[in-house]
Write a protein that holds these residues in place. Structure first.
Motif, PDB file in Angstrom:
ATOM      1  N   PHE A   1       9.185   0.324  -0.240  1.00 29.03           N
ATOM      2  CA  PHE A   1      10.572  -0.129  -0.081  1.00 29.03           C
ATOM      3  C   PHE A   1      10.659  -1.651  -0.188  1.00 29.03           C
ATOM      4  N   VAL A   2       9.740  -2.359   0.457  1.00 35.55           N
ATOM      5  CA  VAL A   2       9.759  -3.825   0.441  1.00 35.55           C
ATOM      6  C   VAL A   2       9.548  -4.359  -0.976  1.00 35.55           C
ATOM      7  N   SER A   3       8.644  -3.724  -1.722  1.00 38.86           N
ATOM      8  CA  SER A   3       8.390  -4.184  -3.089  1.00 38.86           C
ATOM      9  C   SER A   3       9.642  -4.069  -3.954  1.00 38.86           C
ATOM     10  N   ARG A   4      10.465  -3.087  -3.682  1.00 35.10           N
ATOM     11  CA  ARG A   4      11.727  -2.943  -4.416  1.00 35.10           C
ATOM     12  C   ARG A   4      12.695  -4.060  -4.022  1.00 35.10           C
ATOM     13  N   LEU A   5      12.729  -4.378  -2.718  1.00 35.65           N
ATOM     14  CA  LEU A   5      13.596  -5.463  -2.251  1.00 35.65           C
ATOM     15  C   LEU A   5      13.197  -6.799  -2.871  1.00 35.65           C
ATOM     16  N   LEU A   6      11.894  -6.980  -3.054  1.00 39.70           N
ATOM     17  CA  LEU A   6      11.381  -8.233  -3.604  1.00 39.70           C
ATOM     18  C   LEU A   6      11.356  -8.230  -5.133  1.00 39.70           C
ATOM     19  N   ASP A   7      11.831  -7.139  -5.717  1.00 36.83           N
ATOM     20  CA  ASP A   7      11.813  -6.982  -7.181  1.00 36.83           C
ATOM     21  C   ASP A   7      10.388  -7.078  -7.723  1.00 36.83           C
TER      22      ASP A   7
ATOM     23  N   ALA B   1     -10.318 -14.490   8.720  1.00 37.59           N
ATOM     24  CA  ALA B   1     -10.828 -14.154   7.389  1.00 37.59           C
ATOM     25  C   ALA B   1     -10.082 -12.947   6.817  1.00 37.59           C
ATOM     26  N   MET B   2      -9.838 -11.945   7.653  1.00 39.93           N
ATOM     27  CA  MET B   2      -9.093 -10.760   7.238  1.00 39.93           C
ATOM     28  C   MET B   2      -7.699 -11.138   6.765  1.00 39.93           C
ATOM     29  N   SER B   3      -7.036 -12.010   7.507  1.00 34.43           N
ATOM     30  CA  SER B   3      -5.674 -12.424   7.149  1.00 34.43           C
ATOM     31  C   SER B   3      -5.648 -13.174   5.823  1.00 34.43           C
ATOM     32  N   ILE B   4      -6.671 -13.987   5.585  1.00 35.40           N
ATOM     33  CA  ILE B   4      -6.749 -14.725   4.311  1.00 35.40           C
ATOM     34  C   ILE B   4      -6.900 -13.757   3.150  1.00 35.40           C
ATOM     35  N   VAL B   5      -7.779 -12.766   3.297  1.00 36.78           N
ATOM     36  CA  VAL B   5      -7.995 -11.790   2.230  1.00 36.78           C
ATOM     37  C   VAL B   5      -6.720 -10.978   1.982  1.00 36.78           C
ATOM     38  N   LEU B   6      -6.086 -10.513   3.049  1.00 40.56           N
ATOM     39  CA  LEU B   6      -4.862  -9.725   2.894  1.00 40.56           C
ATOM     40  C   LEU B   6      -3.737 -10.573   2.296  1.00 40.56           C
ATOM     41  N   GLY B   7      -3.696 -11.853   2.666  1.00 36.91           N
ATOM     42  CA  GLY B   7      -2.710 -12.746   2.073  1.00 36.91           C
ATOM     43  C   GLY B   7      -2.962 -12.931   0.588  1.00 36.91           C
ATOM     44  N   PHE B   8      -4.229 -13.068   0.219  1.00 35.35           N
ATOM     45  CA  PHE B   8      -4.586 -13.203  -1.191  1.00 35.35           C
ATOM     46  C   PHE B   8      -4.182 -11.954  -1.967  1.00 35.35           C
ATOM     47  N   VAL B   9      -4.459 -10.790  -1.398  1.00 39.36           N
ATOM     48  CA  VAL B   9      -4.104  -9.525  -2.059  1.00 39.36           C
ATOM     49  C   VAL B   9      -2.593  -9.407  -2.211  1.00 39.36           C
ATOM     50  N   ALA B  10      -1.854  -9.788  -1.189  1.00 38.17           N
ATOM     51  CA  ALA B  10      -0.393  -9.712  -1.268  1.00 38.17           C
ATOM     52  C   ALA B  10       0.163 -10.684  -2.301  1.00 38.17           C
ATOM     53  N   ARG B  11      -0.334 -11.917  -2.270  1.00 32.40           N
ATOM     54  CA  ARG B  11       0.222 -12.932  -3.162  1.00 32.40           C
ATOM     55  C   ARG B  11      -0.087 -12.648  -4.630  1.00 32.40           C
ATOM     56  N   HIS B  12      -1.355 -12.328  -4.911  1.00 27.91           N
ATOM     57  CA  HIS B  12      -1.759 -12.129  -6.304  1.00 27.91           C
ATOM     58  C   HIS B  12      -1.574 -10.688  -6.773  1.00 27.91           C
ATOM     59  N   GLY B  13      -1.463  -9.774  -5.813  1.00 34.17           N
ATOM     60  CA  GLY B  13      -1.209  -8.390  -6.192  1.00 34.17           C
ATOM     61  C   GLY B  13       0.244  -8.142  -6.537  1.00 34.17           C
ATOM     62  N   LEU B  14       1.128  -8.759  -5.762  1.00 34.67           N
ATOM     63  CA  LEU B  14       2.566  -8.587  -5.972  1.00 34.67           C
ATOM     64  C   LEU B  14       3.216  -9.808  -6.628  1.00 34.67           C
ATOM     65  N   PHE B  15       2.415 -10.830  -6.926  1.00 34.78           N
ATOM     66  CA  PHE B  15       2.928 -12.061  -7.561  1.00 34.78           C
ATOM     67  C   PHE B  15       4.045 -12.686  -6.717  1.00 34.78           C
ATOM     68  N   LEU B  16       3.701 -12.951  -5.446  1.00 35.81           N
ATOM     69  CA  LEU B  16       4.694 -13.447  -4.498  1.00 35.81           C
ATOM     70  C   LEU B  16       4.537 -14.940  -4.249  1.00 35.81           C
ATOM     71  N   PRO B  17       5.634 -15.595  -3.888  1.00 32.43           N
ATOM     72  CA  PRO B  17       5.524 -16.979  -3.400  1.00 32.43           C
ATOM     73  C   PRO B  17       4.902 -16.978  -2.012  1.00 32.43           C
ATOM     74  N   LEU B  18       4.494 -18.137  -1.540  1.00 29.59           N
ATOM     75  CA  LEU B  18       3.794 -18.228  -0.263  1.00 29.59           C
ATOM     76  C   LEU B  18       4.626 -17.682   0.889  1.00 29.59           C
ATOM     77  N   SER B  19       5.924 -17.987   0.902  1.00 25.89           N
ATOM     78  CA  SER B  19       6.779 -17.543   2.009  1.00 25.89           C
ATOM     79  C   SER B  19       6.823 -16.023   2.104  1.00 25.89           C
ATOM     80  N   SER B  20       6.966 -15.353   0.969  1.00 30.54           N
ATOM     81  CA  SER B  20       6.994 -13.890   0.973  1.00 30.54           C
ATOM     82  C   SER B  20       5.629 -13.315   1.318  1.00 30.54           C
ATOM     83  N   THR B  21       4.576 -14.007   0.882  1.00 28.81           N
ATOM     84  CA  THR B  21       3.219 -13.561   1.196  1.00 28.81           C
ATOM     85  C   THR B  21       3.004 -13.531   2.699  1.00 28.81           C
TER      86      THR B  21
END
Length: 199
Positions: free
Chosen positions: A90-96, A146-166
């Motif tokens: 659902f969130v991915s749809r909201l974020l286009d 370390a876990m948060s950094i990895v999950l942030g990386f996956v979110a940002r580069h997986g969904l192509f998000l800006p830092l704020s959305s990440t």
């Protein structure tokens, strides 16, 4: 089951992602089938789940209703694997970013394996009483960061998000996890932890 070739690809992709290399996404895949296969991570981590559950049961004492305790823990495990991906659909749809959803989900599921494995030494040290509480708290904080950094990386580069959305996606992950724990923990805490009438 994963084939040998698929397993090798997963290991290679995970190695890249854990080094924060975006090429890991291409190696792991981004199709609906890749995302579906990534839920094999839940079975890979099942022995760790059983170990954690067993250690918690021992800590709670011999009067514990093992059947009920196990049922609640299994429900917790299943919800932990299903609820957040459903919410993120659902969130991915909201974020286009729905077109990148499977790319993100595939990587997100697989990185749970090294992340959860990283906590194993800390759990064992705590269970065996081999390290002081302050040291365990510090080590747990380091692993969590370390876990948060990895999950942030996956979110940002997986969904192509800006830092704020990440940041929002990572925080949402933590909130959902705490919500599931908050719902089920009272059921476990209400269970007896000692033999009735015992000392």
């Amino acid at each position: 089951m994963l084939t040998i070739v698929q397993t090798a690809r997963v290991l290679r992709g995970l190695g890249l992602l854990m080094r924060l290399n975006p090429r890991g996404f291409e190696v792991l895949g981004a199709t609906r089938g890749d995302a579906a296969r990534s839920f094999w991570a839940a079975f890979v981590l099942l022995p760790l789940f059983v170990l954690y559950t067993g250690l918690e049961a021992l800590e709670r004492g011999p009067g514990l209703n093992l059947g009920l305790f196990g049922a609640v823990k299994i429900e917790h495990y299943v919800l932990g694997w299903v609820l957040y991906p459903v919410i993120m659909d659902f969130v991915s749809r909201l974020l286009d970013r729905r077109d990148a959803y499977y790319r993100w989900l595939t990587a997100y599921n697989w990185v749970q394996v090294p992340i959860m494995a990283a906590f194993l030494p800390l759990v064992l040290l705590a269970a065996l009483g081999l390290a002081p509480a302050d040291a365990l708290t510090l080590l747990n904080g380091i692993v969590f960061l370390a876990m948060s950094i990895v999950l942030g990386f996956v979110a940002r580069h997986g969904l192509f998000l800006p830092l704020s959305s990440t940041i929002g996606v990572v925080v949402l992950d933590l909130v959902v996890g705490e919500a599931v724990h908050g719902i089920l923990a009272p059921l476990i805490d209400a269970m007896p932890s000692a033999v009735p009438g015992g000392a």
